[in-house]
Design a protein around this motif. Structure first.
Motif, short mmCIF file in Angstrom:
data_model
loop_
_atom_site.label_atom_id
_atom_site.label_comp_id
_atom_site.label_asym_id
_atom_site.label_seq_id
_atom_site.Cartn_x
_atom_site.Cartn_y
_atom_site.Cartn_z
N MET A 168 23.47 30.22 81.07
CA MET A 168 22.24 29.65 80.55
C MET A 168 21.93 30.27 79.19
N ASN A 169 21.69 29.42 78.19
CA ASN A 169 21.30 29.89 76.88
C ASN A 169 19.85 30.34 76.90
N LYS A 170 19.64 31.58 76.52
CA LYS A 170 18.27 32.10 76.47
C LYS A 170 17.59 31.63 75.19
N LYS A 171 16.30 31.38 75.28
CA LYS A 171 15.52 30.94 74.13
C LYS A 171 15.11 32.15 73.31
N VAL A 206 3.06 31.97 77.86
CA VAL A 206 4.42 32.14 78.40
C VAL A 206 4.73 31.03 79.39
N GLY A 207 3.72 30.65 80.18
CA GLY A 207 3.92 29.58 81.16
C GLY A 207 4.33 28.28 80.51
N MET A 208 3.85 28.02 79.31
CA MET A 208 4.24 26.78 78.63
C MET A 208 5.72 26.76 78.30
N LEU A 209 6.31 27.94 78.12
CA LEU A 209 7.74 28.04 77.85
C LEU A 209 8.57 28.00 79.13
N LEU A 210 8.04 28.58 80.20
CA LEU A 210 8.82 28.76 81.42
C LEU A 210 8.55 27.70 82.49
N ASP A 258 -2.61 40.59 77.42
CA ASP A 258 -1.39 40.59 76.61
C ASP A 258 -0.27 41.34 77.35
N ALA A 259 -0.63 42.46 77.98
CA ALA A 259 0.37 43.25 78.70
C ALA A 259 1.00 42.43 79.82
N VAL A 260 0.20 41.62 80.48
CA VAL A 260 0.72 40.76 81.55
C VAL A 260 1.71 39.75 80.96
N ALA A 261 1.30 39.09 79.87
CA ALA A 261 2.17 38.09 79.24
C ALA A 261 3.45 38.71 78.71
N LEU A 262 3.35 39.89 78.11
CA LEU A 262 4.54 40.58 77.61
C LEU A 262 5.49 40.94 78.73
N THR A 263 4.94 41.43 79.84
CA THR A 263 5.79 41.79 80.98
C THR A 263 6.55 40.59 81.49
N ILE A 264 5.88 39.46 81.60
CA ILE A 264 6.56 38.24 82.06
C ILE A 264 7.66 37.84 81.08
N ALA A 265 7.34 37.83 79.80
CA ALA A 265 8.30 37.39 78.79
C ALA A 265 9.51 38.31 78.71
N LEU A 266 9.28 39.62 78.79
CA LEU A 266 10.37 40.59 78.64
C LEU A 266 11.38 40.51 79.77
N PHE A 267 10.93 40.06 80.95
CA PHE A 267 11.84 40.00 82.10
C PHE A 267 12.27 38.58 82.45
N ALA A 268 11.79 37.59 81.71
CA ALA A 268 12.16 36.20 82.01
C ALA A 268 13.62 35.95 81.64
N LYS A 269 14.37 35.42 82.60
CA LYS A 269 15.80 35.16 82.38
C LYS A 269 16.03 34.07 81.33
N GLU A 270 15.02 33.25 81.11
CA GLU A 270 15.16 32.14 80.16
C GLU A 270 14.87 32.54 78.72
#
Length: 307
Positions: free
Chosen positions: A1-4, A240-244, A16-28
């Protein structure tokens, strides 16, 4: 899978910390750079918070120091919501200063975009200052931007003034530059946060997700904007949800104008869904979200950050 490939402008900030945590560990996602800007608290604190969070999470994304002040107006402050440090409620480790890269945020953003073999996505979960400076200094980069997702603005009533939402009101002139840039934009306005809230039962699940869950539970319990019993509105994670998980949202096209006049509506984001102004659409606005889907998604993605 190509990561964005993704660059994040942020002002940590508890949500912000919540959003960053999700983004940093998202496989996508492949987070290439974090630009810490002034916002919820001063730049000194937001920069330190970004470094502390990454040090705790064990991630190694470079962090650059962003704007210290808005383009024109005096800075505003949200420490009454996020605490004096901006991320009160948890004993973070000392920040790893090795993650900090030197140089101007706009230049570092440009370097990432210029060296990327594919278009780069931007995510703005604070004031627009750094992306506005970047767009003005490197206009040739605009064609290399896939899209910009923003948590900010309000369809109706605001949370900083009658019609202005905090992130936009923090630097209206910068927000105006961003919305007039021609970049593809998707927006999670204030109203989505009112719909996408989590309650005690969800946070009890998150709390059991190892050290990361304990950290998130602790800082969210310290967010002075609602309570766990009534429901906490998790604003920045919506970007982040809009991306994932874009299927959670209902979008509607609009022309967005930012009021930069010295008036009672200074800082308002005027969202024209009905072509009253006869202007071309410049953003897709998230007008609603399925809360059940959001809560399930929220718990699922945070489990992926378990450590």
């Amino acid at each position: 899978m190509n990561k964005k490939p993704l660059i994040i402008s942020t002002d940590p900030g508890i949500d912000d910390a919540v959003a960053l945590t999700i983004a940093l560990f998202a496989k996508e996602l492949d987070v290439k750079l974090i630009a810490a800007t002034w916002g919820n608290v001063s730049l000194e604190k937001t920069l330190n918070n970004a470094l502390k969070l990454e040090t705790f999470l064990g991630t190694k994304v470079p962090v650059v120091s962003g704007a210290k002040l808005p383009l024109v107006k005096k800075p505003i402050d949200a420490s009454e919501v996020h605490g004096k440090s901006g991320m009160d409620g948890f004993d973070f480790p000392e920040p790893d200063k090795g993650l900090l890269v030197s140089g101007l945020a706009a230049t570092k953003i440009h370097e990432v975009v210029a060296n990327s073999p594919e278009k780069v996505t931007l995510m703005q979960i604070g004031p627009a200052t750094d992306f506005a400076l970047y767009f003005r200094q490197y206009p040739d980069d605009l064609e290399k931007i896939e899209e910009l997702v923003i948590m900010g603005g309000a369809i109706g009533r605001g949370n900083y003034g009658p019609y202005d939402e905090y992130n936009v009101s923090g630097d209206p002139e910068a927000a105006k530059i961003v919305f007039e840039s021609g970049v593809k934009i998707r927006v999670a306005p204030l109203e989505l946060g009112h719909q996408a809230f989590v309650k005690q039962d969800t946070m009890d699940v998150v709390k059991n997700y190892g050290k990361t869950g304990e950290m998130l539970y602790s800082i969210l319990s310290n967010l002075h904007d609602g309570t766990l019993s009534d429901g906490l509105e998790i604003y920045d994670a919506l970007a982040v949800g809009m991306l994932l998980a874009p299927e959670m949202y209902t979008f509607k096209p609009a022309f967005v104008a930012i009021d930069t006049n010295d008036s009672y509506t200074y800082g308002a984001s005027v969202m024209d869904f009905d072509n009253f102004f006869g202007k071309p659409v410049n953003a897709e606005i998230g007008v609603s979200i399925n809360r059940e889907q959001f809560v399930d998604w929220f718990a699922k993605v945070l489990k992926e950050a378990d450590k």
